[in-house]
Design a protein around this motif. Sequence first.
Motif, PDB file in Angstrom:
ATOM      1  N   VAL A   1       0.300  -0.956   0.218  1.00  0.00           N
ATOM      2  CA  VAL A   1      -0.120   0.040  -0.012  1.00  0.00           C
ATOM      3  C   VAL A   1       0.836   1.710   0.279  1.00  0.00           C
ATOM      4  O   VAL A   1       0.889   2.507   0.068  1.00  0.00           O
ATOM      5  CB  VAL A   1      -0.414   0.113   0.793  1.00  0.00           C
ATOM      6  N   VAL A   2       2.504   0.969   0.131  1.00  0.00           N
ATOM      7  CA  VAL A   2       2.831   2.468   0.368  1.00  0.00           C
ATOM      8  C   VAL A   2       3.979   1.664  -0.379  1.00  0.00           C
ATOM      9  O   VAL A   2       5.127   1.097  -0.133  1.00  0.00           O
ATOM     10  CB  VAL A   2       3.261   2.998   1.706  1.00  0.00           C
ATOM     11  N   LYS A   3       4.778   2.602  -1.333  1.00  0.00           N
ATOM     12  CA  LYS A   3       6.055   2.207  -1.855  1.00  0.00           C
ATOM     13  C   LYS A   3       7.198   3.692  -2.134  1.00  0.00           C
ATOM     14  O   LYS A   3       6.488   4.773  -2.627  1.00  0.00           O
ATOM     15  CB  LYS A   3       5.756   2.041  -3.419  1.00  0.00           C
TER      16      LYS A   3
ATOM     17  N   ILE B   1      11.873  -4.879   8.490  1.00  0.00           N
ATOM     18  CA  ILE B   1      10.762  -4.331   9.509  1.00  0.00           C
ATOM     19  C   ILE B   1      10.958  -4.037   9.786  1.00  0.00           C
ATOM     20  O   ILE B   1      11.696  -4.738  11.196  1.00  0.00           O
ATOM     21  CB  ILE B   1      10.206  -5.954   9.038  1.00  0.00           C
ATOM     22  N   ARG B   2      11.423  -2.597  10.112  1.00  0.00           N
ATOM     23  CA  ARG B   2      10.948  -2.072  11.132  1.00  0.00           C
ATOM     24  C   ARG B   2      10.429  -1.397  11.914  1.00  0.00           C
ATOM     25  O   ARG B   2      10.689  -1.547  12.595  1.00  0.00           O
ATOM     26  CB  ARG B   2      11.349  -0.008  10.714  1.00  0.00           C
ATOM     27  N   SER B   3       8.734  -1.839  11.900  1.00  0.00           N
ATOM     28  CA  SER B   3       7.592  -2.071  13.208  1.00  0.00           C
ATOM     29  C   SER B   3       6.726  -2.489  12.259  1.00  0.00           C
ATOM     30  O   SER B   3       6.369  -2.815  11.300  1.00  0.00           O
ATOM     31  CB  SER B   3       7.661  -0.337  13.111  1.00  0.00           C
ATOM     32  N   LEU B   4       5.866  -2.856  13.090  1.00  0.00           N
ATOM     33  CA  LEU B   4       4.693  -3.732  13.004  1.00  0.00           C
ATOM     34  C   LEU B   4       3.899  -2.893  13.428  1.00  0.00           C
ATOM     35  O   LEU B   4       2.950  -2.473  14.662  1.00  0.00           O
ATOM     36  CB  LEU B   4       4.666  -5.034  13.076  1.00  0.00           C
ATOM     37  N   ASP B   5       3.099  -0.986  12.505  1.00  0.00           N
ATOM     38  CA  ASP B   5       2.065  -0.346  13.269  1.00  0.00           C
ATOM     39  C   ASP B   5       1.116   0.374  12.619  1.00  0.00           C
ATOM     40  O   ASP B   5       1.173   0.731  12.166  1.00  0.00           O
ATOM     41  CB  ASP B   5       2.797   0.740  13.537  1.00  0.00           C
ATOM     42  N   GLY B   6       0.450   0.203  13.440  1.00  0.00           N
ATOM     43  CA  GLY B   6      -1.262   0.567  12.583  1.00  0.00           C
ATOM     44  C   GLY B   6      -2.032  -0.071  11.527  1.00  0.00           C
ATOM     45  O   GLY B   6      -0.957  -0.425  11.223  1.00  0.00           O
ATOM     46  N   ARG B   7      -2.901   1.028  10.552  1.00  0.00           N
ATOM     47  CA  ARG B   7      -3.558   0.109   9.385  1.00  0.00           C
ATOM     48  C   ARG B   7      -3.382   1.431   9.041  1.00  0.00           C
ATOM     49  O   ARG B   7      -2.862   2.592   8.963  1.00  0.00           O
ATOM     50  CB  ARG B   7      -4.800   0.448  10.082  1.00  0.00           C
ATOM     51  N   THR B   8      -3.278   0.939   7.327  1.00  0.00           N
ATOM     52  CA  THR B   8      -2.559   1.755   6.353  1.00  0.00           C
ATOM     53  C   THR B   8      -3.930   1.695   5.314  1.00  0.00           C
ATOM     54  O   THR B   8      -3.463   0.944   4.600  1.00  0.00           O
ATOM     55  CB  THR B   8      -2.150   1.649   5.988  1.00  0.00           C
ATOM     56  N   ASP B   9      -5.247   1.940   6.054  1.00  0.00           N
ATOM     57  CA  ASP B   9      -6.515   1.592   4.602  1.00  0.00           C
ATOM     58  C   ASP B   9      -6.333   3.032   3.840  1.00  0.00           C
ATOM     59  O   ASP B   9      -7.295   4.298   3.436  1.00  0.00           O
ATOM     60  CB  ASP B   9      -7.269   1.773   5.217  1.00  0.00           C
ATOM     61  N   VAL B  10      -5.516   2.337   2.200  1.00  0.00           N
ATOM     62  CA  VAL B  10      -5.425   3.425   1.066  1.00  0.00           C
ATOM     63  C   VAL B  10      -6.977   3.804   0.751  1.00  0.00           C
ATOM     64  O   VAL B  10      -6.714   4.855  -0.494  1.00  0.00           O
ATOM     65  CB  VAL B  10      -4.064   3.029   0.020  1.00  0.00           C
TER      66      VAL B  10
ATOM     67  N   GLY C   1      10.740   2.076   3.338  1.00  0.00           N
ATOM     68  CA  GLY C   1       9.793   3.278   3.412  1.00  0.00           C
ATOM     69  C   GLY C   1       8.618   2.408   2.404  1.00  0.00           C
ATOM     70  O   GLY C   1       7.400   3.226   2.589  1.00  0.00           O
ATOM     71  N   ASP C   2       8.721   1.210   2.100  1.00  0.00           N
ATOM     72  CA  ASP C   2       7.267   0.430   1.261  1.00  0.00           C
ATOM     73  C   ASP C   2       6.636  -0.388   3.148  1.00  0.00           C
ATOM     74  O   ASP C   2       7.409  -0.123   3.996  1.00  0.00           O
ATOM     75  CB  ASP C   2       7.693  -1.054   0.615  1.00  0.00           C
ATOM     76  N   VAL C   3       5.078  -0.028   2.396  1.00  0.00           N
ATOM     77  CA  VAL C   3       4.104  -0.545   3.150  1.00  0.00           C
ATOM     78  C   VAL C   3       3.641  -1.586   3.086  1.00  0.00           C
ATOM     79  O   VAL C   3       3.332  -1.302   1.933  1.00  0.00           O
ATOM     80  CB  VAL C   3       3.504   0.260   4.161  1.00  0.00           C
ATOM     81  N   VAL C   4       3.235  -3.021   3.316  1.00  0.00           N
ATOM     82  CA  VAL C   4       2.839  -4.347   2.816  1.00  0.00           C
ATOM     83  C   VAL C   4       2.235  -4.725   4.289  1.00  0.00           C
ATOM     84  O   VAL C   4       2.404  -5.019   5.737  1.00  0.00           O
ATOM     85  CB  VAL C   4       4.163  -5.326   2.513  1.00  0.00           C
ATOM     86  N   LEU C   5       0.793  -5.422   3.751  1.00  0.00           N
ATOM     87  CA  LEU C   5       0.065  -5.846   4.562  1.00  0.00           C
ATOM     88  C   LEU C   5      -0.371  -6.755   4.341  1.00  0.00           C
ATOM     89  O   LEU C   5      -0.052  -7.153   3.232  1.00  0.00           O
ATOM     90  CB  LEU C   5      -0.887  -4.900   4.255  1.00  0.00           C
ATOM     91  N   VAL C   6      -0.164  -7.836   5.265  1.00  0.00           N
ATOM     92  CA  VAL C   6      -0.387  -9.216   5.600  1.00  0.00           C
ATOM     93  C   VAL C   6      -1.799  -9.823   5.981  1.00  0.00           C
ATOM     94  O   VAL C   6      -1.768  -9.513   7.295  1.00  0.00           O
ATOM     95  CB  VAL C   6       0.289 -10.324   5.434  1.00  0.00           C
ATOM     96  N   SER C   7      -2.915 -10.394   5.403  1.00  0.00           N
ATOM     97  CA  SER C   7      -3.663 -10.996   6.631  1.00  0.00           C
ATOM     98  C   SER C   7      -3.988 -12.443   6.062  1.00  0.00           C
ATOM     99  O   SER C   7      -4.416 -12.951   5.078  1.00  0.00           O
ATOM    100  CB  SER C   7      -5.226 -10.222   5.584  1.00  0.00           C
TER     101      SER C   7
END
Length: 288
Positions: free
Chosen positions: A18-20, A58-67, A85-91
């Motif tokens: 969700v973030v690149k 992996i720098r942190s596991l923090d919060g939601r990123t609902d783009v 600087g990337d953010v990857v979501l895993v469910s």
Amino acid sequence: MSEGERKVVDTRGTFTQVVKDGRELNDAEWTGGRILLSNKRLILAGNGGKRTVPLSKIRSLDGRTDVNQLVAKVSGYVSLQLTTGDVVLVSAEDPDSFERMLYRALLDRTVVLARHPAVEGGVVTEADWEKARLKIEEGAVALAVADGSFVEIDLDDIGSMETNERSVRGEKRRALEVEHSEEGTSVQTYISGSERRCSILETLLRKGESRSEIGVDLSERENEVLMALYSGVSPFEVPDFLGMDVDEVESVFDRLLELEVVEEIRVRREVALNARGRNIASEAMNDQ
């Protein structure tokens, strides 16, 4: 797998980026596939290819990123903030189990510095900073301290969690300050380590803190009883300590039990503050 690498989780689920490079991707979509977690890396394999994320990135596991709304519809995902600087979501299929195993892969057996108890019953102690090895258990964070002691922080027992800059062995460093209980007494454990390790551990500890929100209005008498218990006064000694009738104290205990700020240990009547109760008592004492 490489030498020394071992598989931790092999499951299925969905994932998306969700973030690149620090920029949100508003057109992000979920992709189904295989989720493979080892003690060194996370592999996400879908129809569009395979992505490998080294755990060290992996720098942190923090919060939601609902783009977008598509991403927001999924409630049980882990947000991986990467050093790039990337953010990857895993469910994953079992999100709670996967998240727990991910924390274990990132933190288990890593070394931090701990000061315990840094505060006991509201009083600052002379405890020194010691090396400690982390162990992530189900519902708890444990510390095997170099002096031979063992500290267990139950996530459901965390009353508060703060991050401050402290003098740690002569250096100014980030420190996590966790309030919890030990044998019925409120204590604070201080933990310090690398910036990345502290960020990941802070996210885990704050999950416990969020379960003990205050939101309770207490009478003056109820606050006095809470503060007495917080200070280490035995439940049986509260009437004499506060000059109250036994029946009145019993009535206050009943009220506090209803509000879920104490837990009953034995009938007639021994109680102990839980995380929520210690949080309320601490605030009441600060207002004195």
